[in-house]
Scaffold this motif. Structure first.
Motif, PDB file in Angstrom:
ATOM      1  N   ASN A   1       0.823  -1.209   0.000  1.00  0.00           N
ATOM      2  CA  ASN A   1       0.000   0.000   0.000  1.00  0.00           C
ATOM      3  C   ASN A   1       0.864   1.269   0.000  1.00  0.00           C
ATOM      4  O   ASN A   1       2.081   1.211   0.089  1.00  0.00           O
ATOM      5  N   GLU A   2       0.191   2.413  -0.095  1.00  0.00           N
ATOM      6  CA  GLU A   2       0.887   3.692  -0.190  1.00  0.00           C
ATOM      7  C   GLU A   2       1.744   3.978   1.041  1.00  0.00           C
ATOM      8  O   GLU A   2       2.855   4.502   0.923  1.00  0.00           O
ATOM      9  N   THR A   3       1.228   3.655   2.207  1.00  0.00           N
ATOM     10  CA  THR A   3       1.965   3.894   3.452  1.00  0.00           C
ATOM     11  C   THR A   3       3.235   3.061   3.484  1.00  0.00           C
ATOM     12  O   THR A   3       4.314   3.562   3.833  1.00  0.00           O
TER      13      THR A   3
ATOM     14  N   GLN B   1       4.844   1.889   0.927  1.00  0.00           N
ATOM     15  CA  GLN B   1       5.746   2.384  -0.103  1.00  0.00           C
ATOM     16  C   GLN B   1       6.468   3.648   0.365  1.00  0.00           C
ATOM     17  O   GLN B   1       7.671   3.816   0.141  1.00  0.00           O
TER      18      GLN B   1
END
Length: 141
Positions: A2-4, A6
């Motif tokens: 997920n974005e977090t 990454q």
């Protein structure tokens, strides 16, 4: 991922590069006085280990009975402490200690020279008229 995860991974990668570059600068400048690089790691979301902290141990002992060798060593230690683009507080403390070591070594060298010249005023005048560039002193008669 997920974005977090990454974002955290990108941060770890950047920190890894910064730590390795910083410590490598110390190690390269310290030369034979380096006792090795030690890194602390954190595991990223991708399962890889990233350096998040580090240190290079440097032999900062004086060279017994040889102030000229101590002076040379202290100059190398100073260069190594300030080698990274952004020296840390600890780096600045080591640099300060190296400067003190340089001052003490220069004083010891000067004391040795004065002791060697005792009782020979002609040689004392000749030596005083020739400044020692390696000591960083300007002597004028």
């Amino acid at each position: 991922m997920n974005e977090t995860d990454q974002a955290e991974l990108d941060s770890l990668k950047a920190r890894d590069q910064e730590v390795r570059s910083h410590e490598q600068a110390h190690q390269s400048a310290a030369g034979s006085y380096s006792k090795g690089m030690h890194l602390s790691f954190e595991k990223g979301a991708d399962g890889r280990r990233y350096a998040v902290d580090g240190e290079v141990q440097i032999d900062t002992s004086k060279e017994a009975g040889d102030p000229q060798a101590t002076l040379s060593k202290a100059q190398t230690i100073l260069k190594a402490a300030l080698a990274p683009a952004q020296p840390s507080g600890q780096d600045k403390q080591v640099a300060s200690e190296a400067r003190q070591m340089i001052t003490e070594a220069r004083a010891a060298i000067l004391a040795q020279q004065q002791e060697q010249l005792k009782g020979t005023p002609e040689r004392a005048y000749e030596t005083a008229a020739k400044p020692k560039a390696s000591l960083g002193l300007d002597l004028f008669a």
